[in-house]
Motif scaffolding. Structure first.
Motif, mmCIF file in Angstrom:
data_model
loop_
_atom_site.group_PDB
_atom_site.id
_atom_site.type_symbol
_atom_site.label_atom_id
_atom_site.label_comp_id
_atom_site.label_asym_id
_atom_site.label_seq_id
_atom_site.Cartn_x
_atom_site.Cartn_y
_atom_site.Cartn_z
ATOM 1 N N LEU A 90 0.831 -1.208 0.000
ATOM 2 C CA LEU A 90 0.000 0.000 0.000
ATOM 3 C C LEU A 90 0.867 1.260 0.000
ATOM 4 N N ILE A 91 1.923 1.236 0.788
ATOM 5 C CA ILE A 91 2.862 2.372 0.795
ATOM 6 C C ILE A 91 3.504 2.517 -0.585
ATOM 7 N N GLY A 92 3.805 1.401 -1.240
ATOM 8 C CA GLY A 92 4.346 1.439 -2.596
ATOM 9 C C GLY A 92 3.367 2.060 -3.576
ATOM 10 N N TYR A 93 2.084 1.742 -3.427
ATOM 11 C CA TYR A 93 1.062 2.352 -4.291
ATOM 12 C C TYR A 93 0.976 3.864 -4.079
ATOM 13 N N VAL A 94 1.053 4.286 -2.829
ATOM 14 C CA VAL A 94 1.008 5.726 -2.536
ATOM 15 C C VAL A 94 2.223 6.423 -3.142
ATOM 16 N N ALA A 95 3.407 5.836 -2.974
ATOM 17 C CA ALA A 95 4.620 6.424 -3.549
ATOM 18 C C ALA A 95 4.530 6.439 -5.070
ATOM 19 N N SER A 96 3.979 5.382 -5.644
ATOM 20 C CA SER A 96 3.812 5.318 -7.089
ATOM 21 C C SER A 96 2.853 6.403 -7.587
ATOM 22 N N THR A 97 1.809 6.655 -6.830
ATOM 23 C CA THR A 97 0.872 7.724 -7.194
ATOM 24 C C THR A 97 1.569 9.069 -7.206
ATOM 25 N N VAL A 98 2.350 9.335 -6.172
ATOM 26 C CA VAL A 98 3.075 10.609 -6.099
ATOM 27 C C VAL A 98 4.043 10.724 -7.268
ATOM 28 N N LEU A 99 4.789 9.666 -7.549
ATOM 29 C CA LEU A 99 5.747 9.694 -8.655
ATOM 30 C C LEU A 99 5.050 9.850 -10.009
ATOM 31 N N THR A 100 3.893 9.234 -10.157
ATOM 32 C CA THR A 100 3.142 9.369 -11.407
ATOM 33 C C THR A 100 2.667 10.807 -11.609
ATOM 34 N N VAL A 101 2.208 11.433 -10.544
ATOM 35 C CA VAL A 101 1.755 12.828 -10.642
ATOM 36 C C VAL A 101 2.929 13.749 -10.926
ATOM 37 N N VAL A 102 4.037 13.546 -10.232
ATOM 38 C CA VAL A 102 5.204 14.421 -10.396
ATOM 39 C C VAL A 102 5.787 14.305 -11.807
ATOM 40 N N THR A 103 5.757 13.091 -12.369
ATOM 41 C CA THR A 103 6.339 12.895 -13.706
ATOM 42 C C THR A 103 5.286 12.996 -14.807
ATOM 43 N N PHE A 104 4.114 13.513 -14.487
ATOM 44 C CA PHE A 104 3.028 13.708 -15.455
ATOM 45 C C PHE A 104 2.664 12.415 -16.179
ATOM 46 N N GLY A 105 2.638 11.309 -15.437
ATOM 47 C CA GLY A 105 2.185 10.034 -15.964
ATOM 48 C C GLY A 105 3.262 9.132 -16.536
ATOM 49 N N LEU A 106 4.496 9.575 -16.582
ATOM 50 C CA LEU A 106 5.557 8.754 -17.178
ATOM 51 C C LEU A 106 5.840 7.484 -16.369
ATOM 52 N N LEU A 107 5.599 7.517 -15.076
ATOM 53 C CA LEU A 107 5.865 6.342 -14.236
ATOM 54 C C LEU A 107 4.584 5.599 -13.834
ATOM 55 N N SER A 108 3.542 5.745 -14.633
ATOM 56 C CA SER A 108 2.279 5.081 -14.300
ATOM 57 C C SER A 108 2.391 3.558 -14.390
ATOM 58 N N TRP A 109 3.384 3.037 -15.084
ATOM 59 C CA TRP A 109 3.587 1.595 -15.182
ATOM 60 C C TRP A 109 3.998 0.975 -13.848
ATOM 61 N N LEU A 110 4.396 1.814 -12.886
ATOM 62 C CA LEU A 110 4.783 1.283 -11.566
ATOM 63 C C LEU A 110 3.628 0.557 -10.872
ATOM 64 N N PHE A 111 2.398 1.008 -11.093
ATOM 65 C CA PHE A 111 1.246 0.346 -10.482
ATOM 66 C C PHE A 111 1.185 -1.120 -10.899
ATOM 67 N N THR A 112 1.390 -1.363 -12.193
ATOM 68 C CA THR A 112 1.339 -2.728 -12.709
ATOM 69 C C THR A 112 2.472 -3.579 -12.141
ATOM 70 N N VAL A 113 3.652 -3.004 -12.076
ATOM 71 C CA VAL A 113 4.802 -3.740 -11.535
ATOM 72 C C VAL A 113 4.560 -4.099 -10.067
ATOM 73 N N ILE A 114 4.066 -3.146 -9.293
ATOM 74 C CA ILE A 114 3.801 -3.399 -7.868
ATOM 75 C C ILE A 114 2.749 -4.495 -7.714
ATOM 76 N N TRP A 115 1.692 -4.450 -8.523
ATOM 77 C CA TRP A 115 0.644 -5.467 -8.415
ATOM 78 C C TRP A 115 1.186 -6.848 -8.775
ATOM 79 N N ILE A 116 1.980 -6.936 -9.833
ATOM 80 C CA ILE A 116 2.531 -8.238 -10.251
ATOM 81 C C ILE A 116 3.449 -8.810 -9.169
ATOM 82 N N VAL A 117 4.328 -7.984 -8.632
ATOM 83 C CA VAL A 117 5.231 -8.445 -7.565
ATOM 84 C C VAL A 117 4.431 -8.867 -6.336
ATOM 85 N N SER A 118 3.427 -8.085 -5.989
ATOM 86 C CA SER A 118 2.576 -8.419 -4.851
ATOM 87 C C SER A 118 1.837 -9.734 -5.081
ATOM 88 N N ALA A 119 1.322 -9.932 -6.276
ATOM 89 C CA ALA A 119 0.592 -11.171 -6.587
ATOM 90 C C ALA A 119 1.517 -12.380 -6.515
#
Length: 145
Positions: A90-119
């Motif tokens: 969950l903390i990773g998702y929050v950090a990913s959200t912040v990074l996605t907003v700061v980079t204007f969506g360039l790091l939005s793929w982090l959500f998928t990576v976090i979910w796959i690793v978590s699964a």
């Protein structure tokens, strides 16, 4: 004077039937407020479900741990481990959200990576716990002790 041995109209023996024994449950009585312990098989089952619930987020692990922590030692340990990992995710998702907003969506793929690793780790935890082995995630903040 009235006869002390005389039957009153409210006496159950007036119906002619013998008195019934009091109701007895087939299950042993547990003290009020005490939860019944889990059998070893159910303890392993709920402990493994705590890990598998990680596919849906931290809520299943939280519910399983709260409900069963006092009923089985294995479920307590595995529920805490799964919950700590899901809080880390969950903390990773929050950090990913912040990074996605700061980079204007360039790091939005982090959500998928976090979910796959978590699964992957949740399924590995489920499989280990299903066999009765304690599973320790390779990385997790151990916030709940």
């Amino acid at each position: 004077m009235s006869d002390p041995n005389a039957q009153t109209p409210n006496d159950p023996n007036l119906s002619g039937r013998p008195p019934q024994p009091p109701y007895q449950s087939q299950y042993p009585a547990t003290p009020a407020g005490a939860a019944a312990g889990l059998t070893p098989a159910k303890d392993i089952e709920w402990g493994s479900y705590a890990h598998l619930g990680g596919l849906l987020g931290f809520v299943p692990a939280l519910i399983i741990w709260i409900v069963f922590k006092d009923r089985g030692r294995f479920t307590d340990a595995e529920g805490k481990e799964a919950l700590n990992f899901q809080i880390t995710v969950l903390i990773g998702y929050v950090a990913s959200t912040v990074l996605t907003v700061v980079t204007f969506g360039l790091l939005s793929w982090l959500f998928t990576v976090i979910w796959i690793v978590s699964a992957i780790f949740s399924i590995m935890g489920f499989l280990a716990a299903k066999e009765g082995r304690n599973y320790r995630y390779p990385f997790a903040l151990r916030l709940i002790k």
